[in-house]
Design an enzyme around this catalytic site. Sequence first.
Site, short mmCIF file in Angstrom:
data_model
loop_
_atom_site.label_atom_id
_atom_site.label_comp_id
_atom_site.label_asym_id
_atom_site.label_seq_id
_atom_site.Cartn_x
_atom_site.Cartn_y
_atom_site.Cartn_z
N LEU A 1 0.87 -1.18 0.00
CA LEU A 1 0.00 0.00 0.00
C LEU A 1 0.91 1.23 0.00
O LEU A 1 1.82 1.34 0.82
CB LEU A 1 -0.93 0.02 1.21
CG LEU A 1 -1.95 1.18 1.19
CD1 LEU A 1 -3.33 0.70 1.63
CD2 LEU A 1 -1.51 2.36 2.04
N GLY B 1 0.28 8.73 -1.64
CA GLY B 1 0.77 9.77 -2.55
C GLY B 1 1.20 9.23 -3.90
O GLY B 1 2.31 9.52 -4.37
N CYS B 2 0.31 8.46 -4.55
CA CYS B 2 0.67 7.80 -5.83
C CYS B 2 0.43 8.68 -7.05
O CYS B 2 0.62 8.22 -8.17
CB CYS B 2 -0.12 6.50 -5.99
SG CYS B 2 0.38 5.25 -4.82
N SER B 3 -0.01 9.92 -6.85
CA SER B 3 -0.37 10.74 -8.02
C SER B 3 0.84 11.25 -8.78
O SER B 3 0.70 11.71 -9.92
CB SER B 3 -1.25 11.91 -7.60
OG SER B 3 -0.56 12.71 -6.68
N SER B 4 2.02 11.22 -8.16
CA SER B 4 3.21 11.70 -8.90
C SER B 4 4.48 11.18 -8.24
O SER B 4 4.43 10.47 -7.24
CB SER B 4 3.21 13.24 -8.97
OG SER B 4 3.84 13.82 -7.87
N GLY C 1 5.83 8.02 -5.63
CA GLY C 1 4.61 7.22 -5.40
C GLY C 1 4.14 6.56 -6.68
O GLY C 1 3.84 5.36 -6.72
N SER D 1 14.39 12.04 4.18
CA SER D 1 15.06 12.99 3.27
C SER D 1 16.46 13.30 3.79
O SER D 1 16.76 13.11 4.97
CB SER D 1 14.25 14.29 3.25
OG SER D 1 14.90 15.27 2.48
N TYR E 1 10.29 22.01 6.70
CA TYR E 1 10.41 20.70 6.05
C TYR E 1 11.45 19.84 6.77
O TYR E 1 11.20 18.68 7.09
CB TYR E 1 10.80 20.90 4.58
CG TYR E 1 10.93 19.63 3.77
CD1 TYR E 1 9.82 18.83 3.48
CD2 TYR E 1 12.17 19.24 3.25
CE1 TYR E 1 9.95 17.67 2.71
CE2 TYR E 1 12.30 18.09 2.49
CZ TYR E 1 11.19 17.30 2.22
OH TYR E 1 11.32 16.17 1.45
N1 LIG Z 1 12.19 14.40 -4.79
C1 LIG Z 1 13.12 14.65 -3.89
O1 LIG Z 1 14.17 15.24 -4.19
C2 LIG Z 1 12.92 14.20 -2.49
C3 LIG Z 1 14.01 14.29 -1.62
C4 LIG Z 1 13.86 13.87 -0.32
C5 LIG Z 1 12.66 13.34 0.09
N2 LIG Z 1 11.60 13.27 -0.77
C6 LIG Z 1 10.34 12.71 -0.27
O2 LIG Z 1 9.80 11.82 -1.21
C7 LIG Z 1 8.39 11.68 -0.98
C8 LIG Z 1 7.63 11.78 -2.28
O3 LIG Z 1 7.80 13.06 -2.84
P1 LIG Z 1 8.15 13.25 -4.37
O4 LIG Z 1 9.54 13.70 -4.44
O5 LIG Z 1 7.72 12.08 -5.15
O6 LIG Z 1 7.26 14.56 -4.69
P2 LIG Z 1 5.91 14.73 -5.51
O7 LIG Z 1 6.13 14.32 -6.92
O8 LIG Z 1 5.48 16.13 -5.23
O9 LIG Z 1 4.90 13.71 -4.84
C9 LIG Z 1 4.35 13.96 -3.57
C10 LIG Z 1 3.09 13.14 -3.44
O10 LIG Z 1 2.56 13.34 -2.13
C11 LIG Z 1 1.17 13.59 -2.28
N3 LIG Z 1 0.60 14.29 -1.13
C12 LIG Z 1 0.94 15.50 -0.62
N4 LIG Z 1 0.16 15.79 0.42
C13 LIG Z 1 -0.69 14.73 0.58
C14 LIG Z 1 -1.73 14.42 1.48
N5 LIG Z 1 -2.11 15.28 2.44
N6 LIG Z 1 -2.37 13.23 1.37
C15 LIG Z 1 -2.02 12.35 0.40
N7 LIG Z 1 -1.06 12.61 -0.51
C16 LIG Z 1 -0.41 13.78 -0.42
C17 LIG Z 1 1.06 14.37 -3.56
O11 LIG Z 1 -0.29 14.39 -4.01
P3 LIG Z 1 -0.93 15.58 -4.91
O12 LIG Z 1 -0.65 15.21 -6.35
O13 LIG Z 1 -2.38 15.52 -4.57
O14 LIG Z 1 -0.27 16.85 -4.51
C18 LIG Z 1 2.01 13.57 -4.43
O15 LIG Z 1 1.37 12.41 -4.90
C19 LIG Z 1 8.05 12.78 0.04
O16 LIG Z 1 7.99 12.19 1.33
C20 LIG Z 1 9.24 13.72 -0.04
O17 LIG Z 1 9.43 14.45 1.16
C21 LIG Z 1 11.71 13.69 -2.05
#
Ligand SMILES: NC(=O)c1ccc[n+]([C@@H]2O[C@H](COP(=O)([O-])OP(=O)(O)OC[C@H]3O[C@@H](n4cnc5c(N)ncnc54)[C@H](OP(=O)(O)O)[C@@H]3O)[C@@H](O)[C@H]2O)c1
Length: 285
Positions: free
Chosen positions: A7, A10-13, A16, A134, A147
């Site tokens: 499970l 946050g699978c929309s982007s 995830g 992170s 953050y």
């Molecule tokens: N990318 C990086 O460089 C990086 C680095 C360190 C850690 N991370 C961590 O990686 C994880 C995933 O992030 P990502 O990089 O893949 O960014 P992302 O593309 O922005 O994806 C974030 C996801 O979280 C969802 N989300 C946000 N708030 C939510 C809520 N209240 N309930 C359910 N879903 C929610 C978003 O949904 P919506 O589409 O509805 O907004 C989106 O699907 C996060 O924990 C982030 O802190 C990322």
Amino acid sequence: MAPLVWLVTGCSSGFGNQFVHSILARGDRVVATARDLSKIQHLNQLGVPTFQLDITDSQAFINATISKVLAEYGRIDVLINNAAYIAIGTWEDLSYEDWLAQFDTNVFGTIKVTKALLPHFRERKKGTMVFISSLSGWIGHAGCSAYAGSKFALEGIVEGLHAETAHLGLKTLLIEPGRFRTNLLSSSSMKSRPSDIPEYAERSRAQMEGLAGEDQNQPGDPVKLVEIVLDLVRGEGVAQGMEVPFRLPLGVDCYTDVKEKCEATLATLETWKNVTRSTDIETQK
Ligand SMILES: NC(=O)c1ccc[n+]([C@@H]2O[C@H](COP(=O)([O-])OP(=O)(O)OC[C@H]3O[C@@H](n4cnc5c(N)ncnc54)[C@H](OP(=O)(O)O)[C@@H]3O)[C@@H](O)[C@H]2O)c1
């Protein structure tokens, strides 16, 4: 190995979305969740069940959603706590509500989803809980305190969870990505408060410009990160024959910065050893 049921929040982007595709490619099953169901409904065509799950919903609502998933799919073997966002702004520019919202999603939302599944894992004496932390769980950068605070909090609470559930047979894994090419820094996802306080304004403008330039230019490949997490959970690929660590930084930037912080911390401990060790109450001889 029998197929695992995952499970993912946050699978929309970003990560995830990638988790869903990589999990399917390994022959496992996945329940995809997102706060906006319309963003993931296309996954139904791949045979992926989708559920609406905003991790800031109430504990009761999240419990009910997880119960529905378990009633329909029987079990969850792996939980990926992935959903989060990044708030950018100085201490002074972020309102109290901004801070609350950051922690409400990244910390309390993650707690609620995990608490909803813990009884299931405990009863089965089986289950893996993955938390996407992170580099910001190691280092607080200017304009990124909220953050970083949320990810430092995650590190501590998950370390405690690991300590209190390992004897039950549950596995816990903290993944610490550096900078990866997802939508985290996109204007639709990141919540930023540019500063017009004269003492911060210039640095804030430079930071906003820097982040805009970094968006979609991050060095990290999300596919590679997700494949490593799958290896760690399934004990194959890079994890074959290895003891899987409790926390793992991923990314060249993360390796460099975490190592530097560890070395600096060790140096402080050594330099200040006599002072650090001087504070116990003197015992009378
Ligand atoms: N990318 C990086 O460089 C990086 C680095 C360190 C850690 N991370 C961590 O990686 C994880 C995933 O992030 P990502 O990089 O893949 O960014 P992302 O593309 O922005 O994806 C974030 C996801 O979280 C969802 N989300 C946000 N708030 C939510 C809520 N209240 N309930 C359910 N879903 C929610 C978003 O949904 P919506 O589409 O509805 O907004 C989106 O699907 C996060 O924990 C982030 O802190 C990322």
